[in-house]
Write a protein that holds these residues in place. Structure first.
Motif, PDB file in Angstrom:
ATOM      1  N   PRO A  50      48.125  31.524  31.045  1.00  0.00           N
ATOM      2  CA  PRO A  50      46.927  30.992  31.705  1.00  0.00           C
ATOM      3  C   PRO A  50      47.234  29.852  32.677  1.00  0.00           C
ATOM      4  N   ASN A  51      48.470  29.398  32.733  1.00  0.00           N
ATOM      5  CA  ASN A  51      48.841  28.273  33.592  1.00  0.00           C
ATOM      6  C   ASN A  51      49.447  28.692  34.919  1.00  0.00           C
ATOM      7  N   ILE A  52      49.411  29.967  35.255  1.00  0.00           N
ATOM      8  CA  ILE A  52      49.951  30.423  36.537  1.00  0.00           C
ATOM      9  C   ILE A  52      48.895  30.169  37.603  1.00  0.00           C
ATOM     10  N   PRO A  53      49.220  29.373  38.635  1.00  0.00           N
ATOM     11  CA  PRO A  53      48.223  29.111  39.683  1.00  0.00           C
ATOM     12  C   PRO A  53      48.173  30.258  40.682  1.00  0.00           C
ATOM     13  N   ASP A  54      47.017  30.390  41.334  1.00  0.00           N
ATOM     14  CA  ASP A  54      46.921  31.358  42.426  1.00  0.00           C
ATOM     15  C   ASP A  54      47.494  30.707  43.687  1.00  0.00           C
ATOM     16  N   PHE A  55      47.377  31.378  44.828  1.00  0.00           N
ATOM     17  CA  PHE A  55      47.958  30.838  46.055  1.00  0.00           C
ATOM     18  C   PHE A  55      47.286  29.554  46.505  1.00  0.00           C
ATOM     19  N   ALA A  56      46.059  29.296  46.070  1.00  0.00           N
ATOM     20  CA  ALA A  56      45.351  28.063  46.419  1.00  0.00           C
ATOM     21  C   ALA A  56      45.694  26.937  45.452  1.00  0.00           C
ATOM     22  N   GLY A  57      46.473  27.234  44.423  1.00  0.00           N
ATOM     23  CA  GLY A  57      46.882  26.219  43.462  1.00  0.00           C
ATOM     24  C   GLY A  57      45.932  26.078  42.292  1.00  0.00           C
ATOM     25  N   LYS A  58      44.933  26.937  42.208  1.00  0.00           N
ATOM     26  CA  LYS A  58      43.960  26.867  41.112  1.00  0.00           C
ATOM     27  C   LYS A  58      44.466  27.650  39.913  1.00  0.00           C
ATOM     28  N   HIS A  59      44.205  27.139  38.724  1.00  0.00           N
ATOM     29  CA  HIS A  59      44.621  27.818  37.485  1.00  0.00           C
ATOM     30  C   HIS A  59      43.499  28.668  36.962  1.00  0.00           C
ATOM     31  N   LYS A  99      58.120  37.144  37.300  1.00  0.00           N
ATOM     32  CA  LYS A  99      58.292  38.201  38.293  1.00  0.00           C
ATOM     33  C   LYS A  99      57.211  39.267  38.120  1.00  0.00           C
ATOM     34  N   ARG A 100      56.945  39.631  36.873  1.00  0.00           N
ATOM     35  CA  ARG A 100      55.938  40.642  36.607  1.00  0.00           C
ATOM     36  C   ARG A 100      54.553  40.145  37.016  1.00  0.00           C
ATOM     37  N   SER A 101      54.269  38.863  36.750  1.00  0.00           N
ATOM     38  CA  SER A 101      52.955  38.333  37.109  1.00  0.00           C
ATOM     39  C   SER A 101      52.806  38.237  38.626  1.00  0.00           C
ATOM     40  N   ARG A 102      53.913  37.982  39.356  1.00  0.00           N
ATOM     41  CA  ARG A 102      53.847  37.955  40.816  1.00  0.00           C
ATOM     42  C   ARG A 102      53.546  39.342  41.364  1.00  0.00           C
ATOM     43  N   GLN A 103      54.076  40.373  40.706  1.00  0.00           N
ATOM     44  CA  GLN A 103      53.866  41.733  41.176  1.00  0.00           C
ATOM     45  C   GLN A 103      52.431  42.187  40.945  1.00  0.00           C
ATOM     46  N   GLN A 104      51.750  41.618  39.971  1.00  0.00           N
ATOM     47  CA  GLN A 104      50.403  42.046  39.622  1.00  0.00           C
ATOM     48  C   GLN A 104      49.340  41.200  40.307  1.00  0.00           C
ATOM     49  N   ARG A 105      49.692  40.461  41.333  1.00  0.00           N
ATOM     50  CA  ARG A 105      48.731  39.598  42.013  1.00  0.00           C
ATOM     51  C   ARG A 105      48.023  40.347  43.133  1.00  0.00           C
ATOM     52  N   LEU A 136      44.323  37.995  34.857  1.00  0.00           N
ATOM     53  CA  LEU A 136      43.622  36.997  34.046  1.00  0.00           C
ATOM     54  C   LEU A 136      42.662  36.178  34.912  1.00  0.00           C
ATOM     55  N   HIS A 137      43.085  35.818  36.116  1.00  0.00           N
ATOM     56  CA  HIS A 137      42.191  35.114  37.037  1.00  0.00           C
ATOM     57  C   HIS A 137      40.958  35.962  37.329  1.00  0.00           C
ATOM     58  N   VAL A 138      41.205  37.217  37.673  1.00  0.00           N
ATOM     59  CA  VAL A 138      40.113  38.110  38.068  1.00  0.00           C
ATOM     60  C   VAL A 138      39.126  38.290  36.919  1.00  0.00           C
ATOM     61  N   ALA A 139      39.645  38.494  35.715  1.00  0.00           N
ATOM     62  CA  ALA A 139      38.766  38.691  34.561  1.00  0.00           C
ATOM     63  C   ALA A 139      37.945  37.435  34.280  1.00  0.00           C
ATOM     64  N   SER A 140      38.551  36.272  34.422  1.00  0.00           N
ATOM     65  CA  SER A 140      37.797  35.044  34.158  1.00  0.00           C
ATOM     66  C   SER A 140      36.779  34.773  35.257  1.00  0.00           C
ATOM     67  N   ILE A 141      37.105  35.097  36.511  1.00  0.00           N
ATOM     68  CA  ILE A 141      36.147  34.927  37.609  1.00  0.00           C
ATOM     69  C   ILE A 141      34.937  35.832  37.398  1.00  0.00           C
ATOM     70  N   ARG A 142      35.179  37.038  36.932  1.00  0.00           N
ATOM     71  CA  ARG A 142      34.075  37.986  36.670  1.00  0.00           C
ATOM     72  C   ARG A 142      33.276  37.622  35.435  1.00  0.00           C
ATOM     73  N   GLY A 143      33.860  36.781  34.589  1.00  0.00           N
ATOM     74  CA  GLY A 143      33.172  36.426  33.349  1.00  0.00           C
ATOM     75  C   GLY A 143      33.350  37.463  32.266  1.00  0.00           C
TER      76      GLY A 143
END
Length: 101
Positions: free
Chosen positions: A92-101, A56-62, A70-77
């Protein structure tokens, strides 16, 4: 013919007593709807588990694309931020809306 005039659908029988409702057999769909309605009224609210709270917390922080910090930080490098978020327990296993981890 009755002695007193009555309008149709008055809800009374010929002797003036209330009519009993007609009970018709229920379809399977109606039966299932009734069971679901009864069971939803009787069930106690579930106590959230720690894993459910984390989801629930991770959904709120999307963001708008479903990306977690974590996605954003890894995309930025940003390796330091990725390490920090992983140390905080980000999944690290939570997918984004496109299904990517």
């Amino acid at each position: 013919m009755p002695s007193t005039p009555r309008s149709r659908g008055s809800g009374r029988g010929p002797d003036g007593s209330p009519r009993t409702p007609v009970i018709a057999p229920m379809s399977e769909r109606q039966q299932l709807a009734l069971v679901l309605q009864i069971s939803s009224q009787q069930s106690a609210p579930a106590v959230p588990t720690p894993a459910a709270e984390e989801r629930k917390r991770s959904r709120q922080q999307r963001n708008g694309r479903g990306e977690t910090p974590l996605h954003v930080a890894s995309i930025r490098g940003d390796h330091d931020q990725v390490k920090k978020l992983l140390d905080q327990g980000q999944d690290p296993n939570i997918p984004d809306f496109a299904g990517k981890h």
